[in-house]
Write a protein that holds these residues in place. Structure first.
Motif, short mmCIF file in Angstrom:
data_model
loop_
_atom_site.label_atom_id
_atom_site.label_comp_id
_atom_site.label_asym_id
_atom_site.label_seq_id
_atom_site.Cartn_x
_atom_site.Cartn_y
_atom_site.Cartn_z
N ASN A 113 69.77 29.85 -6.09
CA ASN A 113 70.88 30.26 -7.04
C ASN A 113 72.18 29.46 -6.50
O ASN A 113 73.16 29.27 -7.25
CB ASN A 113 71.05 31.48 -6.69
CG ASN A 113 69.99 32.39 -7.50
OD1 ASN A 113 69.56 31.94 -8.30
ND2 ASN A 113 69.63 33.46 -6.87
N GLU A 114 72.14 29.51 -5.07
CA GLU A 114 73.51 28.69 -4.71
C GLU A 114 73.47 27.32 -5.03
O GLU A 114 74.73 26.85 -5.40
CB GLU A 114 73.08 28.67 -3.02
CG GLU A 114 74.74 28.02 -2.40
CD GLU A 114 75.84 28.97 -2.69
OE1 GLU A 114 77.08 28.47 -2.36
OE2 GLU A 114 75.81 30.01 -2.93
N ARG A 157 74.72 27.02 -8.53
CA ARG A 157 76.02 27.57 -8.79
C ARG A 157 76.88 26.26 -8.38
O ARG A 157 77.92 26.12 -9.01
CB ARG A 157 76.34 28.78 -7.95
CG ARG A 157 77.66 29.22 -7.64
CD ARG A 157 77.98 30.33 -6.84
NE ARG A 157 78.11 29.72 -5.49
CZ ARG A 157 79.22 29.17 -5.00
NH1 ARG A 157 80.54 28.99 -5.87
NH2 ARG A 157 79.11 28.71 -3.67
N GLU A 158 76.41 25.43 -7.15
CA GLU A 158 77.30 24.34 -6.98
C GLU A 158 77.07 23.27 -8.20
O GLU A 158 78.05 22.65 -8.23
CB GLU A 158 76.70 23.86 -5.66
CG GLU A 158 76.96 24.60 -4.40
CD GLU A 158 78.52 24.40 -3.92
OE1 GLU A 158 78.85 23.45 -4.11
OE2 GLU A 158 78.96 25.37 -3.51
N SER A 181 76.67 23.94 -11.23
CA SER A 181 77.39 24.34 -12.42
C SER A 181 78.86 24.34 -12.20
O SER A 181 79.76 24.40 -13.21
CB SER A 181 77.06 26.07 -12.68
OG SER A 181 77.68 26.71 -11.61
N GLN A 182 79.40 24.28 -10.86
CA GLN A 182 80.88 24.21 -10.50
C GLN A 182 81.48 22.85 -10.21
O GLN A 182 82.55 22.44 -10.25
CB GLN A 182 81.19 25.21 -9.46
CG GLN A 182 81.20 26.62 -10.02
CD GLN A 182 81.49 27.52 -8.82
OE1 GLN A 182 81.91 27.02 -7.74
NE2 GLN A 182 81.56 28.93 -9.16
N ALA A 232 85.33 24.84 -13.81
CA ALA A 232 85.36 25.44 -12.65
C ALA A 232 86.80 25.58 -11.94
O ALA A 232 87.26 26.25 -11.44
CB ALA A 232 84.35 25.03 -11.48
#
Length: 340
Positions: A158-159, A162-163, A165-166, A178
């Motif tokens: 997930n991390e 998230r990275e 996606s940003q 982001a």
């Protein structure tokens, strides 16, 4: 803890009503467990950092209550079953290390205390009880260990998502979505404390020519090199985002326009000094940078960036490879032109 309060309350009510009489000493222990568990719940509310301390205290109170039942309620042959519930609870609440310690303590404790009971369990019952405790400990040790490993992998995945996606995949800086989200939050936070924010709008000069003359692979190398130099030059508190093909934006919190101008010129010079080697020859890269500072009436990052964008186009019009400031009175102010 809520479940323990519920069931302990049922035992207390049944004892006080005479439906299920209990020795007075155990009733007092039961009451102490209710009060302490209720207090621990109040302590834990809004204080997640105290989770480990509260959990250990709750586990200790539970064992004290189960031990009281073992000593004071000999007519209940199944009272030892409550100790079995402590093993999965210890593993689930505190992990494998605490679970292993709890299991070993319960196994040794039951073996040691049994001869001192008013009505001791038979040797066969003790052996069966100890085997069941060891089995539960082994089962939950394996289960929780695998669950924690799975949870760690999920959290890492997930991390990473998230990275991804940003951040912009090519350059590693924030992507446009982001960047704008985080920049808006920083602008609002700075406004609450009466501090200014400044924005740099950065555009690489003649980037289309670089792509057309040297290929898009070279263009990608240039973008990565510039992004790396920006990350190395700007402050850790600054936000850097890629908002277009060769366009970057930098939000600098707690920075007025004069400080922003100094940082922008430092960045311009750092990019010009890159000189990456392409086809055996150094390639000169320059940037045009527009600078603008936040105003009281700005709704967010877009308002400030729009002025910085206009300043950047003015820098292009004045010959490129320079920093231009858009001040609060909408007057163009040109930074000193770089020496040839």
């Amino acid at each position: 803890m809520l479940a323990s309060l519920f069931f302990a309350s049922l035992f207390m009510l049944s004892a006080l009503s005479g439906m299920h009489p209990l020795p007075t000493g155990h009733v007092w222990v039961l009451g102490g467990f209710l009060v302490s568990t209720g207090g621990l719940l109040l302590v834990l509310r809004g204080r997640s950092r105290l989770y480990a301390e509260v959990t250990i205290a709750f586990f200790t109170a539970s064992i004290a209550m189960f031990t009281s039942a073992l000593l004071q309620v000999p007519e209940n042959e199944l009272r030892v079953l409550w100790f079995y519930t402590s093993i999965p609870s210890a593993y689930i609440l505190m992990g494998t290390r605490f679970g292993l310690l709890a299991t070993a303590s319960l196994v040794v404790g039951f073996a040691v205390i049994n001869p001192w009971l008013a009505v001791p369990y038979s040797r066969h019952a003790v052996v069966s009880g100890l085997v069941v405790m060891v089995f539960l400990g082994f089962f939950f040790h394996v289960h929780v260990d695998r669950s924690l490993a799975y949870f760690q992998r999920m959290r890492d995945s997930n991390e990473r998502l998230r990275e991804l996606s940003q951040h912009d995949v090519l350059t590693g800086v924030l992507n446009a979505r982001a960047y704008y989200e985080q920049a808006d939050r920083l602008i609002l936070a700075s406004r609450r404390v009466g501090q200014p924010c400044s924005v740099l709008f950065i555009d690489l000069d003649h980037f289309k020519w670089i792509n057309d003359s040297h290929g898009h692979a070279t263009g990608d190398v240039v973008l990565r090199s510039v992004a790396e130099r920006m990350l190395a030059t700007m402050r850790r508190s600054d936000l850097i985002g890629r908002i277009g093909g060769e366009e970057f934006s930098v939000l600098m919190p707690h920075t007025d326009v004069a400080q922003a101008l100094v940082l922008a010129e430092k960045l311009r010079a750092a990019v010009e000094a890159l000189m990456p080697t392409v086809s055996g020859r150094p390639l000169r890269i320059t940037t045009s940078i527009g600078v603008a500072s936040s105003h009281e009436g700005d709704a967010g990052i877009f308002d400030v960036q729009q002025r910085a964008d206009r300043a950047m186009y003015q820098a292009k019009a004045q010959g490129r490879n320079r920093v231009t400031v858009f001040d609060a009175l909408q007057v163009w102010a040109q930074a000193p032109a770089p020496s040839a």
